[in-house]
Design a protein around this motif. Sequence first.
Motif, PDB file in Angstrom:
ATOM      1  N   ASP A  27     -30.525 -14.451  36.436  1.00 57.60           N
ATOM      2  CA  ASP A  27     -31.042 -15.690  37.015  1.00 57.60           C
ATOM      3  C   ASP A  27     -29.869 -16.533  37.519  1.00 57.60           C
ATOM      4  O   ASP A  27     -29.084 -17.047  36.726  1.00 57.60           O
ATOM      5  CB  ASP A  27     -31.831 -16.449  35.933  1.00 57.60           C
ATOM      6  CG  ASP A  27     -32.515 -17.693  36.488  1.00 57.60           C
ATOM      7  OD1 ASP A  27     -31.962 -18.298  37.433  1.00 57.60           O
ATOM      8  OD2 ASP A  27     -33.584 -18.059  35.970  1.00 57.60           O
ATOM      9  N   THR A  29     -29.664 -19.440  38.736  1.00 60.06           N
ATOM     10  CA  THR A  29     -29.631 -20.846  38.301  1.00 60.06           C
ATOM     11  C   THR A  29     -29.077 -20.953  36.889  1.00 60.06           C
ATOM     12  O   THR A  29     -28.293 -21.845  36.578  1.00 60.06           O
ATOM     13  CB  THR A  29     -31.046 -21.448  38.366  1.00 60.06           C
ATOM     14  OG1 THR A  29     -31.654 -21.053  39.592  1.00 60.06           O
ATOM     15  CG2 THR A  29     -30.990 -22.959  38.312  1.00 60.06           C
ATOM     16  N   ASP A  30     -29.491 -20.012  36.039  1.00 53.86           N
ATOM     17  CA  ASP A  30     -28.946 -19.989  34.682  1.00 53.86           C
ATOM     18  C   ASP A  30     -27.444 -19.744  34.721  1.00 53.86           C
ATOM     19  O   ASP A  30     -26.682 -20.351  33.963  1.00 53.86           O
ATOM     20  CB  ASP A  30     -29.619 -18.870  33.852  1.00 53.86           C
ATOM     21  CG  ASP A  30     -30.823 -19.393  33.085  1.00 53.86           C
ATOM     22  OD1 ASP A  30     -30.839 -20.592  32.756  1.00 53.86           O
ATOM     23  OD2 ASP A  30     -31.740 -18.591  32.805  1.00 53.86           O
ATOM     24  N   GLU A  32     -25.370 -20.479  37.142  1.00 55.75           N
ATOM     25  CA  GLU A  32     -24.659 -21.650  37.640  1.00 55.75           C
ATOM     26  C   GLU A  32     -24.527 -22.705  36.538  1.00 55.75           C
ATOM     27  O   GLU A  32     -23.468 -23.295  36.332  1.00 55.75           O
ATOM     28  CB  GLU A  32     -25.389 -22.224  38.858  1.00 55.75           C
ATOM     29  CG  GLU A  32     -24.592 -23.329  39.537  1.00 55.75           C
ATOM     30  CD  GLU A  32     -25.300 -23.942  40.732  1.00 55.75           C
ATOM     31  OE1 GLU A  32     -26.321 -23.378  41.189  1.00 55.75           O
ATOM     32  OE2 GLU A  32     -24.840 -25.000  41.187  1.00 55.75           O
ATOM     33  N   LEU A  33     -25.655 -22.904  35.824  1.00 60.93           N
ATOM     34  CA  LEU A  33     -25.650 -23.886  34.739  1.00 60.93           C
ATOM     35  C   LEU A  33     -24.646 -23.481  33.653  1.00 60.93           C
ATOM     36  O   LEU A  33     -23.860 -24.303  33.172  1.00 60.93           O
ATOM     37  CB  LEU A  33     -27.066 -23.981  34.148  1.00 60.93           C
ATOM     38  CG  LEU A  33     -27.322 -25.122  33.192  1.00 60.93           C
ATOM     39  CD1 LEU A  33     -27.122 -26.470  33.880  1.00 60.93           C
ATOM     40  CD2 LEU A  33     -28.761 -25.028  32.650  1.00 60.93           C
ATOM     41  N   ILE A  36     -21.160 -24.113  34.737  1.00 56.38           N
ATOM     42  CA  ILE A  36     -20.785 -25.526  34.621  1.00 56.38           C
ATOM     43  C   ILE A  36     -20.462 -25.883  33.176  1.00 56.38           C
ATOM     44  O   ILE A  36     -19.442 -26.501  32.877  1.00 56.38           O
ATOM     45  CB  ILE A  36     -21.923 -26.427  35.154  1.00 56.38           C
ATOM     46  CG1 ILE A  36     -22.050 -26.251  36.671  1.00 56.38           C
ATOM     47  CG2 ILE A  36     -21.659 -27.886  34.798  1.00 56.38           C
ATOM     48  CD1 ILE A  36     -23.286 -26.917  37.264  1.00 56.38           C
ATOM     49  N   ASN A  73     -33.392 -10.227  29.039  1.00 61.65           N
ATOM     50  CA  ASN A  73     -34.401  -9.838  30.036  1.00 61.65           C
ATOM     51  C   ASN A  73     -33.828  -9.815  31.441  1.00 61.65           C
ATOM     52  O   ASN A  73     -33.720 -10.845  32.093  1.00 61.65           O
ATOM     53  CB  ASN A  73     -35.572 -10.821  29.993  1.00 61.65           C
ATOM     54  CG  ASN A  73     -36.413 -10.611  28.764  1.00 61.65           C
ATOM     55  OD1 ASN A  73     -36.936  -9.516  28.543  1.00 61.65           O
ATOM     56  ND2 ASN A  73     -36.521 -11.642  27.935  1.00 61.65           N
ATOM     57  N   THR A 102     -34.132 -15.864  26.041  1.00 65.23           N
ATOM     58  CA  THR A 102     -34.957 -17.066  26.062  1.00 65.23           C
ATOM     59  C   THR A 102     -35.886 -17.084  24.865  1.00 65.23           C
ATOM     60  O   THR A 102     -36.467 -18.101  24.533  1.00 65.23           O
ATOM     61  CB  THR A 102     -35.818 -17.124  27.336  1.00 65.23           C
ATOM     62  OG1 THR A 102     -36.434 -15.858  27.501  1.00 65.23           O
ATOM     63  CG2 THR A 102     -34.981 -17.452  28.534  1.00 65.23           C
ATOM     64  N   LYS A 123     -31.241 -19.037  24.067  1.00 67.39           N
ATOM     65  CA  LYS A 123     -30.831 -20.097  25.002  1.00 67.39           C
ATOM     66  C   LYS A 123     -31.505 -21.410  24.633  1.00 67.39           C
ATOM     67  O   LYS A 123     -32.734 -21.476  24.551  1.00 67.39           O
ATOM     68  CB  LYS A 123     -31.283 -19.748  26.429  1.00 67.39           C
ATOM     69  CG  LYS A 123     -30.440 -18.745  27.150  1.00 67.39           C
ATOM     70  CD  LYS A 123     -30.984 -18.522  28.574  1.00 67.39           C
ATOM     71  CE  LYS A 123     -30.512 -17.173  29.093  1.00 67.39           C
ATOM     72  NZ  LYS A 123     -31.128 -16.802  30.383  1.00 67.39           N
TER      73      LYS A 123
END
Lengths: 152, 391
Positions: A27, A29-30, A32-33, A36, A73, A102, A123
């Motif tokens: 994922d 977005t995960d 990228e987060l 960060i 996953n 998750t 997570k």
Amino acid sequence: MPDLTFPEARHVPGGDAPLQVLLVDDDPTDLELAAIVFGEHDLTLRTFGTGAAALTHLHAADPLPDVVVLDVNMPHLSGFEVLSAIRSEQRLRHLPVVMLSTSGEDRDVSRAYDLLASSYLVKEQDFLAFEQQVQGFVQFWNTCLFPGRRTG
Amino acid sequence: MTPRRPSARIDLPAFAVQAALDALPDTIAVVDAAGVIVAVNSAWTDFMLDNGGTPETCSVGANYLSACDRAQGACADEGPPVARGLRAVLSGEQASFSLEYPCHSPTEQRWYRVQIRPFASGPHRYATVLHENVTQDRLTEIRSSDLDAEVAQSVRQQTAGLRHENEELDAFIGAVSHDLRAPVRHLSGFLGVLRKRAAERLNDEDRRLLDVMDASATRLDHMINELLGLSRASQTALRVQPVNLAQVVLRAWANLAPETQGREIEWVAGDLPVVEGDPDLLRLAFENLLSNAIKYTAGRETAHIEVGAREDEDSWVVFVQDDGVGFDPRYTHRLFGPFQRLHHEKDFQGVGLGLVNVKRIIERHGGEVWAESHPGDGATFSLRFPKPLSS
């Protein structure tokens, strides 16, 4: 998939290289987060969007990362399959592998340890909790010794 | 038995007797003590001729007993038992004889009922042999039993179908909630990142808006978690064993310690039975009920929460009672529905799946749940557990 490698920021007292973390999550977005939040710490993070890309990297990598973090996953190669591949290769099998999922379903947790995962994390959904989770992770692995490094 | 009064007898001429017999739709023969046919009606003769009988075996003068003994053809199987019955009636061993038998022709299904009744004339003993066509009755019976079987079959199919749909729905809820967690995590995560990066540029109102978004993301996350819990409560295979509810309730209460902190609660657990069930799911059910009791007694200086049980004939009723705000009894029917809230979010937080979970869990244990409210003075939630069959 962007290969988000963060510049090394060295400030380790002993002058050793900072912690090297390899993170695999499908994922973006995960990823990228995570980049960060991991980026708030003194370490080198390499991220991959597929297990195949991570394995290709590991085969050629020298030195190897200190810790591998695998999302459970993922399509195609799941975290379990990447873990099995790592454990079946002489050069990689010693790597600490932390599963990141998750869900904390019993059967996933059992399967992870059956396949010789080093630990299993769920997570955190909440941002502050996730920051604390990453902080705890970094603190723990920073206190660990690795073969050939930080001999003090 | 009422003795016949000779004066009541009317001696009809033979032709009149024959005419009366012929008027009957059923086939009738009169046989003497030896089984010899002494009279038949036209229905009998017609039936005999229609069904391959011959005057030698079935007409007046023929011995019906030997005809039955030697029966051939469609209804031959019934010959010997009818002969036995007729002998028994003629000898006085049996007051009467009746037998229903199939006698299908090549073109239609037929059933008959033979009835043999004795009578005496002076010293002579006779019997009437009446074959009544009961095809309509039998067909009706068969249709209704077919119908019963059909209804039972369709109920079974529908039940299986519903169960399957329920399972699919639960699996769907599980999968969807699982997938919903990622975007919520991203929302919460990037809100956090934004809050940090923009910290210096944000004014109070901006921060309030971010708080609202954060609270919504958190609430959404709780709802998803409860949905996941519900799907788990519905899908997890039951591990049934004898469960001491007293222990279950104590553990549930201990797990709720974070919610009871800073509260003064007078907590009473009465004698509780041992029931058959899954200890983990039952603990989850009691956690939900006790958590509600804690939540809705928040306004009390000292709250009272009691768990107790009473024994019915074939079940145990376990109740969880509090002296909280209760609920409006007009909405009792909505209490156990998903996402139903009977209180304002600002008064009591929650997403409204706790009692659905309780209901699912108890129903999976073959029990039932209901609630009574004493608005302003608390609520009582009751769980009925069937007693194990062995006790």
